[in-house]
Design an enzyme around this catalytic site. Structure first.
Site, mmCIF file in Angstrom:
data_model
loop_
_atom_site.group_PDB
_atom_site.id
_atom_site.type_symbol
_atom_site.label_atom_id
_atom_site.label_comp_id
_atom_site.label_asym_id
_atom_site.label_seq_id
_atom_site.Cartn_x
_atom_site.Cartn_y
_atom_site.Cartn_z
ATOM 1 N N ARG A 122 0.832 -1.204 0.000
ATOM 2 C CA ARG A 122 0.000 0.000 0.000
ATOM 3 C C ARG A 122 0.869 1.258 0.000
ATOM 4 N NH1 ARG A 122 -0.742 4.635 2.829
ATOM 5 N NH2 ARG A 122 -0.498 3.494 4.797
ATOM 6 N N ASP A 123 1.505 1.544 1.111
ATOM 7 C CA ASP A 123 2.341 2.736 1.218
ATOM 8 C C ASP A 123 3.542 2.653 0.277
ATOM 9 O OD1 ASP A 123 3.193 5.186 2.224
ATOM 10 O OD2 ASP A 123 4.227 4.305 3.921
ATOM 11 N N HIS A 177 6.555 4.144 12.649
ATOM 12 C CA HIS A 177 6.639 4.125 11.186
ATOM 13 C C HIS A 177 7.700 5.145 10.779
ATOM 14 C CE1 HIS A 177 4.399 3.751 7.158
ATOM 15 N NE2 HIS A 177 5.344 4.663 6.938
ATOM 16 N N CYS A 199 5.741 9.530 0.311
ATOM 17 C CA CYS A 199 4.436 10.136 0.531
ATOM 18 C C CYS A 199 4.157 11.112 -0.600
ATOM 19 C CB CYS A 199 4.397 10.867 1.878
ATOM 20 S SG CYS A 199 2.826 11.717 2.148
ATOM 21 N N ASN A 253 10.420 4.239 2.904
ATOM 22 C CA ASN A 253 10.192 3.673 4.226
ATOM 23 C C ASN A 253 11.388 2.840 4.676
ATOM 24 O OD1 ASN A 253 7.237 4.235 4.827
ATOM 25 N ND2 ASN A 253 7.045 3.282 2.822
#
Length: 307
Positions: free
Chosen positions: A20-21, A213, A246, A255
């Site tokens: 997802r991210d 996170h 993002c 990430n």
């Protein structure tokens, strides 16, 4: 070599966000079949929480426009939680219609990012989440609250601890089961991490309801994770192969790579249930489909050894 260190948890739950991210910011559409296979490979590698997709409007995140097509293809992944991100009541309805049982809402600790990401103030975003969380909890669903910009904001600069604590407390008061504290632009350092966790505890937020996170913009993601583990945190978000960023914060780089996290945790004798070799192979497979090498140092080191 495994050399345990005192004061650390025996086991860590990795909340895998790569599907997802990790993929949401890819400019070239990733085929639904590839996404489904990616998630299945992650599950086969031992990851028990794999965030599958987002039910946000396709206009805002085109890469995840296939949520209705993707989610049914994940049936049969026994023992694997497949949470999904929902922005509002419409998103919840879409997710629930497909049988999702774990959802997440995505809030901001700062006003500027709330405006840019949600087109609302912080207070207005919390008001938007309130009926979503209430309806999900009434249906027996698990709700995660993401809180972004917990350590720094590209427009507002350093974020006061009290400001983060206030929004975090508000998300829990809405009914969220857990919080994920986001270092969206990767500016946190270990002392800052410990300071925020201590402040949250002082406001009545138990450590076992907190996940972390981290983004690796300044190479601090692992050191920040270790600081959180020393504080007692046992849930860590990570993205296979270090994918992600993002779309609403241009300084947000990748990430924390799941492989880098697993290498550190296993070296400390902390259980994860993850097969590092299988996970590395999965990230190499995905990197091939994206047409570029993985930024994960562990992926590069282990795949180089196999050549």
């Amino acid at each position: 070599m495994t050399v345990p260190a005192p004061g650390l948890p025996a086991r860590v739950r990795i909340h895998e966000v790569g599907a997802r991210d990790g993929l949401q910011n890819e400019k070239t559409a990733v085929p639904t079949d590839v996404k489904a296979e990616f998630i299945r490979r992650l599950a086969a590698a031992g990851l028990t929480t794999v965030e599958a997709t987002s039910f946000v409007h396709p206009k805002w995140v085109p890469q995840l426009a296939d949520a209705e097509e993707l989610y049914p293809r994940l049936a049969g992944l026994d023992g694997v939680d497949l949470p999904v991100l929902v922005p509002n009541e419409r998103g919840l309805d879409r997710a629930r219609a497909l049988g999702a049982r774990r959802i997440a809402v995505f809030g901001s600790a700062t006003e500027t990012f709330a405006s840019r990401n949600l087109n609302r103030t912080v207070a207005e975003s919390l008001a938007m989440f309130e009926p979503v969380v209430a309806a999900a909890k009434a249906d027996g669903m698990h709700v995660r609250g993401y809180l972004s910009m917990c350590f720094g904001d590209p427009w507002e600069g350093p974020v006061p601890l009290s400001q983060v604590v206030g929004v975090a407390r508000a998300l829990l008061d809405l009914g969220c089961d857990e919080l994920s504290l986001g270092d969206t632009i990767g500016v946190a350092t270990p002392g800052h991490v410990k300071g925020l966790l201590t402040a949250l505890n002082g406001a009545g937020v138990a450590t076992d309801r907190i996940g972390v996170h981290f983004h690796d913009t300044y190479g601090q993601a692992l050191s920040n994770t270790l600081a959180a583990l020393q504080h007692g945190v046992t849930t860590v978000d990570a993205s296979a192969g270090g994918l992600g960023g993002c779309p609403y914060a241009k300084s947000a780089t990748g990430n924390l790579a799941t492989e880098d996290l697993v290498w550190m945790l296993h070296g400390l004798g902390i259980e994860t249930g993850v097969d590092l070799a299988a996970l590395t192979a999965t990230s190499v497979w995905m990197a091939d489909r994206l047409g570029r090498p993985s930024p994960s140092r562990t992926v590069r080191a282990l795949s180089h050894k196999e050549q």
